[in-house]
Design a protein around this motif. Structure first.
Motif, mmCIF file in Angstrom:
data_model
loop_
_atom_site.group_PDB
_atom_site.id
_atom_site.type_symbol
_atom_site.label_atom_id
_atom_site.label_comp_id
_atom_site.label_asym_id
_atom_site.label_seq_id
_atom_site.Cartn_x
_atom_site.Cartn_y
_atom_site.Cartn_z
ATOM 1 N N SER A 283 -4.397 13.106 -0.985
ATOM 2 C CA SER A 283 -5.154 11.920 -1.376
ATOM 3 C C SER A 283 -4.632 11.328 -2.672
ATOM 4 N N ASP A 284 -4.754 10.013 -2.764
ATOM 5 C CA ASP A 284 -4.300 9.289 -3.941
ATOM 6 C C ASP A 284 -5.441 8.846 -4.834
ATOM 7 N N PRO B 149 0.010 4.873 0.701
ATOM 8 C CA PRO B 149 -0.845 6.008 1.057
ATOM 9 C C PRO B 149 -0.100 7.337 0.923
ATOM 10 N N PHE B 150 -0.785 8.327 0.394
ATOM 11 C CA PHE B 150 -0.263 9.697 0.298
ATOM 12 C C PHE B 150 1.089 9.758 -0.430
ATOM 13 N N ASN C 184 -11.617 7.644 -2.926
ATOM 14 C CA ASN C 184 -11.988 7.169 -1.588
ATOM 15 C C ASN C 184 -11.178 7.856 -0.494
ATOM 16 N N SER C 185 -9.863 7.987 -0.694
ATOM 17 C CA SER C 185 -9.038 8.652 0.317
ATOM 18 C C SER C 185 -9.356 10.141 0.383
ATOM 19 N N ARG D 91 -12.481 10.427 2.501
ATOM 20 C CA ARG D 91 -12.186 10.223 3.935
ATOM 21 C C ARG D 91 -11.519 11.469 4.527
ATOM 22 N N ALA D 92 -10.596 12.071 3.752
ATOM 23 C CA ALA D 92 -9.925 13.274 4.243
ATOM 24 C C ALA D 92 -10.921 14.414 4.437
ATOM 25 N N ASN E 216 0.840 -1.190 0.000
ATOM 26 C CA ASN E 216 0.000 0.000 0.000
ATOM 27 C C ASN E 216 0.882 1.249 0.000
ATOM 28 N N CYS F 19 -6.968 18.437 1.442
ATOM 29 C CA CYS F 19 -7.464 17.067 1.341
ATOM 30 C C CYS F 19 -7.089 16.449 -0.003
#
Length: 230
Positions: A192-193, A127-128, A196-197, A200-201, A125, A188
């Protein structure tokens, strides 16, 4: 050094692109590690084959490393940058290839990792990763004494907070400053990638994505009754 990364599929297509000599005067395969094959296309085929045993549709993490136009950067600096990326992204030990391209005497590099952990048969994974790459890039500019791009020196030079008359009138009605909303949304987005992320942010800041009438999405929540400029 500007770093641009992406999670992607198309293993063989990327391999062929990296080998192109039409756009580059010189192509050097600097490293192929962690593969059975010792050639670039064979390595890409291995990633594609092992990814078929997983649900991962984007088994590659590809990063281009572009130094400042005025700088002649040593190979060791590229290797240091790639090591920093690998550590920050948690890709230590993952199979990778490094390719150097040279055009008009200027060298840049491409590093590609397999995201598939062959023991767990899952994808690493990331993230970011966009934010992480920007942080590493800024550190490289500082370490090497290169002139930093304006957007890195002062974020206000890339200020997203300008707003329209309609937004200003809405702020008068709601008591919410649209600049605060734009800043929150931009933060945000940059962190985010994927969608969905991003959602959430936004939720962490009291905003929620909803389907809009004239745009794909709008943000609703406590910061503003509505903000369309996503």
């Amino acid at each position: 050094m500007i770093l641009k990364g992406s999670q992607r599929g198309g293993c063989r297509q990327l391999g062929l692109h990296l080998l192109k000599t039409e756009e580059n005067e010189h192509v050097e395969i600097h490293e192929i590690s962690g593969f059975v094959s010792d050639d670039l296309l064979g390595a890409m085929d291995e990633i594609d084959a092992i990814s078929k045993g997983t649900r991962c549709k984007q088994p590659l993490f590809s990063v281009s490393l572009s130094p400042p136009q005025s700088e002649n950067v040593r190979v060791g600096v590229f290797e240091h940058a790639i090591a920093m990326i690998e550590e920050r992204m948690g890709l230590q030990g993952q199979p990778r290839v490094i390719v150097f391209h040279e055009k008009e005497g200027r060298r840049h590099a491409h590093a590609v990792w397999s995201r598939i952990d062959p023991e767990k048969m899952t994808a690493v994974n990331l993230p970011f990763f966009k934010t992480n790459l920007k942080d590493i890039a800024k550190q490289l500019f500082l370490e090497n004494g290169w002139k930093m791009p304006q957007g890195y020196v002062d974020s206000k030079l890339r200020d997203p907070r300008n707003f329209s008359l309609a937004e200003w009138q809405e702020s008068k009605r709601t008591g919410v400053d649209p600049r605060d909303v734009k800043v929150a949304i931009r933060i945000c987005y940059n962190q985010s990638d994927d969608l969905n992320s991003f959602a959430r942010a936004l939720e962490e800041r009291g905003l929620f994505l909803a389907q809009g009438d004239s745009r794909a999405f709008v943000a609703l929540g406590n910061l503003a009754t509505r903000h369309d400029n996503l």
